[in-house]
Design a protein around this motif. Structure first.
Motif, PDB file in Angstrom:
ATOM      1  N   ALA A 246      -0.102  -9.122  -4.604  1.00 35.63           N
ATOM      2  CA  ALA A 246       1.362  -9.119  -4.502  1.00 35.63           C
ATOM      3  C   ALA A 246       2.027  -9.443  -5.832  1.00 35.63           C
ATOM      4  O   ALA A 246       3.142  -8.975  -6.107  1.00 35.63           O
ATOM      5  CB  ALA A 246       1.806 -10.118  -3.433  1.00 35.63           C
TER       6      ALA A 246
ATOM      7  N   LYS B 168       4.650  -1.743  -2.235  1.00 36.28           N
ATOM      8  CA  LYS B 168       4.590  -3.209  -2.331  1.00 36.28           C
ATOM      9  C   LYS B 168       3.849  -3.809  -1.139  1.00 36.28           C
ATOM     10  O   LYS B 168       3.104  -4.785  -1.282  1.00 36.28           O
ATOM     11  CB  LYS B 168       6.009  -3.771  -2.427  1.00 36.28           C
ATOM     12  CG  LYS B 168       6.684  -3.508  -3.769  1.00 36.28           C
ATOM     13  CD  LYS B 168       8.082  -4.132  -3.805  1.00 36.28           C
ATOM     14  CE  LYS B 168       8.710  -3.954  -5.184  1.00 36.28           C
ATOM     15  NZ  LYS B 168      10.082  -4.541  -5.239  1.00 36.28           N
ATOM     16  N   GLN B 169       4.048  -3.215   0.035  1.00 37.07           N
ATOM     17  CA  GLN B 169       3.356  -3.697   1.227  1.00 37.07           C
ATOM     18  C   GLN B 169       1.836  -3.568   1.052  1.00 37.07           C
ATOM     19  O   GLN B 169       1.079  -4.495   1.370  1.00 37.07           O
ATOM     20  CB  GLN B 169       3.808  -2.895   2.443  1.00 37.07           C
ATOM     21  CG  GLN B 169       3.075  -3.256   3.747  1.00 37.07           C
ATOM     22  CD  GLN B 169       3.415  -2.305   4.885  1.00 37.07           C
ATOM     23  OE1 GLN B 169       4.471  -1.696   4.902  1.00 37.07           O
ATOM     24  NE2 GLN B 169       2.494  -2.169   5.822  1.00 37.07           N
ATOM     25  N   LEU B 170       1.396  -2.437   0.531  1.00 37.92           N
ATOM     26  CA  LEU B 170      -0.037  -2.229   0.316  1.00 37.92           C
ATOM     27  C   LEU B 170      -0.580  -3.176  -0.749  1.00 37.92           C
ATOM     28  O   LEU B 170      -1.712  -3.681  -0.626  1.00 37.92           O
ATOM     29  CB  LEU B 170      -0.302  -0.778  -0.084  1.00 37.92           C
ATOM     30  CG  LEU B 170      -0.176   0.253   1.047  1.00 37.92           C
ATOM     31  CD1 LEU B 170      -0.132   1.665   0.485  1.00 37.92           C
ATOM     32  CD2 LEU B 170      -1.343   0.108   2.024  1.00 37.92           C
TER      33      LEU B 170
ATOM     34  N   ALA C 189       8.779   0.456  -1.276  1.00 36.42           N
ATOM     35  CA  ALA C 189       8.577  -0.563  -0.242  1.00 36.42           C
ATOM     36  C   ALA C 189       7.166  -0.461   0.344  1.00 36.42           C
ATOM     37  O   ALA C 189       6.485  -1.485   0.526  1.00 36.42           O
ATOM     38  CB  ALA C 189       9.634  -0.409   0.857  1.00 36.42           C
ATOM     39  N   LYS C 190       6.721   0.746   0.653  1.00 38.59           N
ATOM     40  CA  LYS C 190       5.371   0.936   1.178  1.00 38.59           C
ATOM     41  C   LYS C 190       4.333   0.543   0.135  1.00 38.59           C
ATOM     42  O   LYS C 190       3.305  -0.081   0.469  1.00 38.59           O
ATOM     43  CB  LYS C 190       5.177   2.399   1.583  1.00 38.59           C
ATOM     44  CG  LYS C 190       3.793   2.726   2.130  1.00 38.59           C
ATOM     45  CD  LYS C 190       3.508   1.995   3.435  1.00 38.59           C
ATOM     46  CE  LYS C 190       2.182   2.422   4.031  1.00 38.59           C
ATOM     47  NZ  LYS C 190       1.863   1.683   5.277  1.00 38.59           N
TER      48      LYS C 190
ATOM     49  N   GLN D 273       0.488  -6.177  -1.335  1.00 44.61           N
ATOM     50  CA  GLN D 273       0.367  -7.482  -0.692  1.00 44.61           C
ATOM     51  C   GLN D 273      -0.863  -7.527   0.211  1.00 44.61           C
ATOM     52  O   GLN D 273      -1.624  -8.511   0.195  1.00 44.61           O
ATOM     53  CB  GLN D 273       1.630  -7.773   0.122  1.00 44.61           C
ATOM     54  CG  GLN D 273       1.642  -9.171   0.740  1.00 44.61           C
ATOM     55  CD  GLN D 273       2.996  -9.511   1.340  1.00 44.61           C
ATOM     56  OE1 GLN D 273       3.844  -8.650   1.517  1.00 44.61           O
ATOM     57  NE2 GLN D 273       3.206 -10.782   1.649  1.00 44.61           N
ATOM     58  N   GLU D 274      -1.087  -6.466   0.991  1.00 40.88           N
ATOM     59  CA  GLU D 274      -2.261  -6.409   1.857  1.00 40.88           C
ATOM     60  C   GLU D 274      -3.558  -6.441   1.064  1.00 40.88           C
ATOM     61  O   GLU D 274      -4.575  -6.978   1.521  1.00 40.88           O
ATOM     62  CB  GLU D 274      -2.211  -5.134   2.716  1.00 40.88           C
ATOM     63  CG  GLU D 274      -1.090  -5.131   3.753  1.00 40.88           C
ATOM     64  CD  GLU D 274      -0.999  -3.802   4.474  1.00 40.88           C
ATOM     65  OE1 GLU D 274      -1.872  -2.925   4.227  1.00 40.88           O
ATOM     66  OE2 GLU D 274      -0.061  -3.605   5.282  1.00 40.88           O
TER      67      GLU D 274
ATOM     68  N   ALA E 148      -1.302   2.320  -3.106  1.00 37.06           N
ATOM     69  CA  ALA E 148      -0.006   1.776  -3.515  1.00 37.06           C
ATOM     70  C   ALA E 148       0.497   2.470  -4.778  1.00 37.06           C
ATOM     71  O   ALA E 148       1.691   2.805  -4.891  1.00 37.06           O
ATOM     72  CB  ALA E 148      -0.115   0.270  -3.746  1.00 37.06           C
TER      73      ALA E 148
ATOM     74  N   LYS F 212      -6.503   0.199  -1.254  1.00 39.63           N
ATOM     75  CA  LYS F 212      -5.087  -0.031  -0.983  1.00 39.63           C
ATOM     76  C   LYS F 212      -4.268  -0.121  -2.268  1.00 39.63           C
ATOM     77  O   LYS F 212      -3.104   0.295  -2.297  1.00 39.63           O
ATOM     78  CB  LYS F 212      -4.915  -1.296  -0.145  1.00 39.63           C
ATOM     79  CG  LYS F 212      -5.357  -1.125   1.301  1.00 39.63           C
ATOM     80  CD  LYS F 212      -4.999  -2.330   2.144  1.00 39.63           C
ATOM     81  CE  LYS F 212      -5.346  -2.080   3.620  1.00 39.63           C
ATOM     82  NZ  LYS F 212      -4.964  -3.202   4.493  1.00 39.63           N
TER      83      LYS F 212
END
Length: 527
Positions: free
Chosen positions: A358, A349-351, A346-347, A353-354, A299, A295
């Motif tokens: 983060a 940053k989401q990855l 945005a995508k 965090q997952e 990212a 991930k």
């Protein structure tokens, strides 16, 4: 005249175009050899330079461009690429493919000898295949199950399945011919190898030195050569390469900054074309930590602004990648990357965090200091990654350190590039033990082997394209190697493009004209 021989069979339809080219008398462009005067009058010396030195002539360990140029010029090859990137017969007199596509009988020209007089035998081909199974040339022998030696001039290659690219692999470094007995008896053989190719290493060469000098091989069957000697020089600074070819100190220069293409005097001709490859950011998973997390790598791919890198670092000449593979024609589906490779912070940053990162982390990214635009591109990548918390220090390294660091896994991130044939590129990315799989420490999923078998052996064009698409999707899920832009290489030359071919279609393969070609007005590699 030697010819490629076929037995009839429906499966061979995929090879017909290659077969038509694979004759000892294929055509070429008209034009002379030397830059001035009699186009068929040989020249004493040709000098060209790239960003690094020839560090080895062993195709099983080589990976840098300068070494591969030395290998192709000073090694025996069953077939050899012409200026259009098609394999033509060289030391092979014929290649006879069975109806089912599972065996190929290779017959050598009679009375072949290496530069020292040692006979060239079919055992040398068998030995080359086995030596390269775990080396950097593994992708070129991946479809060969085994090789039987029938006699000194005949070998039978048993294939894992019908291989539309088989003729190409006989022209690659993975099947370079050298005498088994000399390699096994001399630990320093690769410092002074004998040659079955157009040139042989001059005495006194030291691997990694600034100048690789080779002289005409008197035993090469297609000789004599138009250039009696060649020199491949290491000029790491790209601006210096531009100046030296402009002043006449060099006859040609390779891998120049794309920004210099319109700045040469009239007598210097430039050419730029795709090398069949891509610039990448590669991540070393063997260190553990964030780069072992798919991930995080995904990212990074979302965070990279490919269009900005294309415009700012490569002046728009290197198009932004839209798929993992470069544009290899009908085989390679385009626009497979999410949003066609467009940036999506945005995508990303989401990855992150997952993945549990983060807050980001610190990292180092190495890049070759001698390649035009690469440092600038690496800096933009670092700026892009900073937006998702990955704080990257960019460290330029010279060309020798570049390849060594990758193969020894002495890096966290690397901005680098690759080029070559489509199937060998996929193999390096997805086959266990092949180059980029090994260099990044990534473990391919179970289905990768089956998909790669289909990319190599499927003869139906539509089904082969489907297999290529499946392979690219496996690559995208892993993102161990992140595509950035497709590669364009700018070269410059003061001599006739027939005398010295600096780049063949979709690859970098230097070719020097023979006297026979010059007398017929043919481009290097035509006969």
């Amino acid at each position: 005249m030697a010819r490629f021989k076929f037995r009839t069979g429906a499966w061979l339809g995929a090879l017909l175009l290659t077969a038509a080219a694979l004759t000892a008398c294929s055509g070429g462009s008209s034009g002379g050899g030397s830059a001035k005067g009699d186009p068929a009058k040989p020249v004493d010396l040709l000098k060209w330079a790239g960003p690094g030195p020839v560090v080895t002539l062993d195709g099983s360990v080589a990976g840098d461009a300068a070494s591969m140029d030395g290998i192709y010029l000073a090694s025996g090859q069953l077939t050899r690429f012409n200026a259009d990137g098609k394999p033509v017969l060289d030391l092979a007199e014929s290649v006879d493919m069975a109806k089912d596509g599972l065996t190929a009988t290779i017959k050598l020209r009679p009375n072949l000898k290496y530069s020292d007089g040692t006979p060239i035998t079919s055992e040398d081909f068998q030995y080359a295949v086995e030596r390269n199974r775990k080396g950097t040339g593994a992708s070129f022998v991946a479809t060969i199950k085994s090789v039987d030696v029938v006699d000194d001039t005949t070998a039978v290659a048993h294939l894992k399945g019908p291989d539309p690219d088989f003729l190409t692999w006989l022209a690659e470094r993975g099947t370079q011919l050298h005498p088994k007995k000399l390699i096994e008896s001399d630990p320093d053989y690769w410092k002074h190898p004998v040659s079955g190719g157009p040139y042989m290493v001059d005495k006194g060469w030291t691997p990694g030195s600034d100048v690789f000098r080779a002289v005409e091989n008197p035993n090469y069957p297609k000789g004599p050569m138009m250039a009696k000697a060649i020199e491949i020089r290491s000029v790491p600074d790209a601006a210096s390469r531009v100046l030296q070819v402009t002043s006449g100190e060099l006859d040609a220069a390779i891998d120049l900054p794309l920004s210099s293409k319109d700045n040469f005097p009239a007598e210097v001709k430039t050419s730029y074309a795709g090398v069949g490859g891509t610039n990448y950011v590669v991540a070393n998973e063997t260190l553990g930590g964030p780069f072992a997390n798919a991930k995080v790598r995904q990212a990074m791919s979302y965070a990279i602004d490919r269009k900005s890198i294309s415009q700012k670092a490569f002046f728009g000449l290197q198009p932004a990648s839209t798929s993992p593979m470069f544009n290899c024609g009908d085989l390679c589906e385009r626009d497979l990357l999410p949003e066609k490779g467009a940036r999506d912070v945005a995508k990303a940053k989401q990855l992150m965090q997952e993945a549990g990162y983060a807050n980001g982390f610190d990292a180092e990214m190495k890049v070759s200091s001698g390649r035009g635009g690469w440092q600038e591109a690496a800096v933009i990548v670092a700026q892009n990654l900073a937006d998702i918390g990955i704080r990257v220090k960019v460290t330029p390294v010279d060309e020798g350190q570049h390849f060594s660091s990758i193969t020894k896994q002495n890096y966290q991130l690397f901005f680098t590039g690759g080029g070559g044939k489509a199937q060998s590129t996929l193999s390096q990315m997805l086959n266990t033990g092949d180059f980029w799989v090994k260099a990044t420490g990534w473990t391919p999923p179970a289905e990768a082997a089956e998909v790669m078998q289909r990319t190599a052996s499927e003869l139906d064009p539509a089904k082969r394209r489907e297999a290529y698409t499946e392979a690219q999707k496996i690559w995208m899920d892993a993102m161990h190697v992140i595509p950035v832009t497709e590669r364009i290489q700018l070269n410059a030359s003061r001599v006739s493009p027939n005398l010295l071919v600096l780049q063949v279609k979709n690859d970098q393969k230097v070719i020097v004209q023979t006297v026979a070609e010059a007398k017929q007005g043919l481009k290097a590699g035509s006969l």
